[in-house]
Write a protein that holds these residues in place. Structure first.
Motif, PDB file in Angstrom:
ATOM      1  N   UNK A   8      27.611   3.420   0.397  1.00 19.54           N
ATOM      2  CA  UNK A   8      28.336   3.519  -0.876  1.00 19.54           C
ATOM      3  C   UNK A   8      27.566   4.468  -1.774  1.00 19.54           C
ATOM      4  N   UNK A   9      28.280   5.083  -2.719  1.00 18.03           N
ATOM      5  CA  UNK A   9      27.656   5.975  -3.697  1.00 18.03           C
ATOM      6  C   UNK A   9      27.573   5.244  -5.034  1.00 18.03           C
ATOM      7  N   UNK A  10      26.363   5.271  -5.611  1.00 18.19           N
ATOM      8  CA  UNK A  10      26.102   4.539  -6.850  1.00 18.19           C
ATOM      9  C   UNK A  10      25.718   5.533  -7.937  1.00 18.19           C
ATOM     10  N   UNK A  11      26.270   5.360  -9.124  1.00 10.36           N
ATOM     11  CA  UNK A  11      26.052   6.295 -10.224  1.00 10.36           C
ATOM     12  C   UNK A  11      24.783   5.972 -11.013  1.00 10.36           C
ATOM     13  N   UNK A  12      23.659   5.919 -10.315  1.00 12.36           N
ATOM     14  CA  UNK A  12      22.346   5.771 -10.939  1.00 12.36           C
ATOM     15  C   UNK A  12      21.362   6.636 -10.148  1.00 12.36           C
ATOM     16  N   UNK A  13      20.246   7.063 -10.759  1.00 17.29           N
ATOM     17  CA  UNK A  13      19.227   7.806 -10.024  1.00 17.29           C
ATOM     18  C   UNK A  13      18.642   6.954  -8.907  1.00 17.29           C
ATOM     19  N   UNK A  14      18.099   7.626  -7.895  1.00 18.12           N
ATOM     20  CA  UNK A  14      17.579   6.910  -6.735  1.00 18.12           C
ATOM     21  C   UNK A  14      16.448   5.958  -7.115  1.00 18.12           C
ATOM     22  N   UNK A  15      15.640   6.319  -8.099  1.00 18.54           N
ATOM     23  CA  UNK A  15      14.529   5.450  -8.507  1.00 18.54           C
ATOM     24  C   UNK A  15      15.037   4.133  -9.080  1.00 18.54           C
ATOM     25  N   UNK A  16      16.162   4.170  -9.780  1.00 15.24           N
ATOM     26  CA  UNK A  16      16.729   2.951 -10.360  1.00 15.24           C
ATOM     27  C   UNK A  16      17.284   2.047  -9.266  1.00 15.24           C
ATOM     28  N   UNK A  28      21.104 -12.365  -5.964  1.00 19.60           N
ATOM     29  CA  UNK A  28      22.293 -13.202  -6.224  1.00 19.60           C
ATOM     30  C   UNK A  28      23.326 -12.522  -7.115  1.00 19.60           C
ATOM     31  N   UNK A  29      22.905 -11.448  -7.824  1.00 17.39           N
ATOM     32  CA  UNK A  29      23.840 -10.748  -8.703  1.00 17.39           C
ATOM     33  C   UNK A  29      24.839  -9.899  -7.920  1.00 17.39           C
ATOM     34  N   UNK A  30      24.483  -9.539  -6.675  1.00 16.54           N
ATOM     35  CA  UNK A  30      25.401  -8.659  -5.937  1.00 16.54           C
ATOM     36  C   UNK A  30      25.623  -9.064  -4.482  1.00 16.54           C
ATOM     37  N   UNK A  31      24.826  -9.983  -3.930  1.00 15.42           N
ATOM     38  CA  UNK A  31      25.018 -10.391  -2.544  1.00 15.42           C
ATOM     39  C   UNK A  31      25.955 -11.583  -2.459  1.00 15.42           C
ATOM     40  N   UNK A  32      26.990 -11.454  -1.642  1.00 19.15           N
ATOM     41  CA  UNK A  32      27.933 -12.556  -1.468  1.00 19.15           C
ATOM     42  C   UNK A  32      27.307 -13.642  -0.609  1.00 19.15           C
ATOM     43  N   UNK A  33      27.611 -14.880  -0.925  1.00 19.10           N
ATOM     44  CA  UNK A  33      27.128 -15.995  -0.120  1.00 19.10           C
ATOM     45  C   UNK A  33      25.730 -16.467  -0.437  1.00 19.10           C
ATOM     46  N   UNK A  34      25.065 -15.879  -1.433  1.00 18.65           N
ATOM     47  CA  UNK A  34      23.718 -16.334  -1.795  1.00 18.65           C
ATOM     48  C   UNK A  34      23.847 -17.616  -2.616  1.00 18.65           C
ATOM     49  N   UNK A 125      31.333  -5.882   0.806  1.00 18.42           N
ATOM     50  CA  UNK A 125      31.381  -6.594  -0.472  1.00 18.42           C
ATOM     51  C   UNK A 125      30.019  -6.561  -1.169  1.00 18.42           C
ATOM     52  N   UNK A 126      28.943  -6.692  -0.390  1.00 15.05           N
ATOM     53  CA  UNK A 126      27.596  -6.644  -0.972  1.00 15.05           C
ATOM     54  C   UNK A 126      27.316  -5.282  -1.590  1.00 15.05           C
ATOM     55  N   UNK A 127      27.701  -4.213  -0.911  1.00 21.16           N
ATOM     56  CA  UNK A 127      27.454  -2.869  -1.433  1.00 21.16           C
ATOM     57  C   UNK A 127      28.271  -2.606  -2.694  1.00 21.16           C
ATOM     58  N   UNK A 128      29.518  -3.070  -2.710  1.00 20.81           N
ATOM     59  CA  UNK A 128      30.323  -2.926  -3.921  1.00 20.81           C
ATOM     60  C   UNK A 128      29.700  -3.710  -5.077  1.00 20.81           C
ATOM     61  N   UNK A 129      29.167  -4.893  -4.769  1.00 20.39           N
ATOM     62  CA  UNK A 129      28.497  -5.679  -5.790  1.00 20.39           C
ATOM     63  C   UNK A 129      27.239  -5.003  -6.291  1.00 20.39           C
ATOM     64  N   UNK A 130      26.502  -4.366  -5.376  1.00 20.15           N
ATOM     65  CA  UNK A 130      25.278  -3.655  -5.769  1.00 20.15           C
ATOM     66  C   UNK A 130      25.622  -2.470  -6.669  1.00 20.15           C
ATOM     67  N   UNK A 131      26.665  -1.743  -6.339  1.00 19.20           N
ATOM     68  CA  UNK A 131      27.099  -0.609  -7.161  1.00 19.20           C
ATOM     69  C   UNK A 131      27.435  -1.082  -8.575  1.00 19.20           C
ATOM     70  N   UNK A 132      28.223  -2.146  -8.670  1.00 19.73           N
ATOM     71  CA  UNK A 132      28.617  -2.677  -9.979  1.00 19.73           C
ATOM     72  C   UNK A 132      27.393  -3.136 -10.761  1.00 19.73           C
ATOM     73  N   UNK A 133      26.497  -3.867 -10.082  1.00 17.44           N
ATOM     74  CA  UNK A 133      25.309  -4.401 -10.755  1.00 17.44           C
ATOM     75  C   UNK A 133      24.435  -3.264 -11.294  1.00 17.44           C
ATOM     76  N   UNK A 134      24.156  -2.246 -10.468  1.00 17.61           N
ATOM     77  CA  UNK A 134      23.298  -1.141 -10.890  1.00 17.61           C
ATOM     78  C   UNK A 134      23.906  -0.365 -12.056  1.00 17.61           C
ATOM     79  N   UNK A 135      25.182  -0.048 -11.942  1.00 17.64           N
ATOM     80  CA  UNK A 135      25.814   0.774 -12.965  1.00 17.64           C
ATOM     81  C   UNK A 135      25.958   0.014 -14.283  1.00 17.64           C
ATOM     82  N   UNK A 136      26.271  -1.267 -14.209  1.00 17.50           N
ATOM     83  CA  UNK A 136      26.365  -2.055 -15.438  1.00 17.50           C
ATOM     84  C   UNK A 136      24.994  -2.246 -16.072  1.00 17.50           C
TER      85      UNK A 136
END
Length: 205
Positions: A8-16, A28-34, A125-136
């Motif tokens: 997935x592509x995430x709209x944050x710098x790689x360091x973030x 737990x903020x982005x992984x399903x089933x945790x 689903x985990x990657x989509x959650x990670x994208x949302x978490x990082x960008x927010x």
């Protein structure tokens, strides 16, 4: 072992993105089933997952990492669970996250005929959650690049004058104590010493 791969592509710098992945408490903020995640130390956490209706409990540890490039964590006990994540910087401060999830599906989902399909849906689903978490988080100012440690120095010590103030006073020399020797030259030191030494009274021959 069953393997799922996705990216997935995430709209944050790689360091973030890398910084967020190094903190298990974020998962737990982005992984399903945790169900729960309890950090043990900087690289280990006790993790409880719900995988296809089966509860899996184990200690997870970051086993390999390269700053801003790669991170791998795996279960140290219990079922075999390994996730490797590779980060690729892109133009415009974007990051591509490439994930590979390996799970012993026969142990965790013995009754699931489509285990690989379930894992693929879960990873997506985990990657989509990670994208949302990082960008927010970045929008809220939480996902900024970590500040490098600054070692104390005279300019950084509490109460020190800023360099700007010192520059304005460049033509003003602070009062200095009179050197005890050397800096004024030998003849000046001898002359000063001779003037300050008491002269003994004249003794008749």
């Amino acid at each position: 072992m069953s393997t799922a791969r996705d990216s997935i592509e995430v709209a944050v710098p790689v360091a973030v993105a890398y910084e967020q992945l190094t903190h298990f408490e974020n998962y737990p903020q982005f992984m399903s089933g945790v169900m729960s995640m309890a950090p043990i130390d900087a690289s280990t956490a006790h993790m409880v997952l719900d995988i296809g209706g089966t509860r899996a409990e184990f200690d997870a540890r970051i086993t390999e990492s390269r700053t801003d490039e790669f991170l791998c964590w795996e279960a140290m006990d219990g079922p075999q669970v390994i996730e490797a994540l590779r980060l690729e910087p892109m133009a415009g401060d974007m990051t591509r996250v490439i994930a590979e999830l390996q799970i012993d599906a026969r142990e965790l989902m013995p009754a699931e005929e489509h285990a690989v399909e379930v894992l693929n849906r879960r990873l997506k689903a985990d990657l989509k959650g990670f994208k949302r978490f990082c960008e927010e988080s970045a929008t809220a100012g939480i996902g900024s690049t970590p500040t490098k440690e600054i070692k104390p120095s005279p300019a950084n010590m509490p109460g020190a004058k800023p360099a700007r103030g010192i520059a304005h006073a460049s033509n003003e020399r602070p009062a200095q104590p009179t050197p005890t020797g050397g800096n004024l030259g030998g003849h000046h030191t001898t002359e000063r010493a001779s003037r300050s030494r008491p002269v003994p009274p004249h003794q008749p021959l």
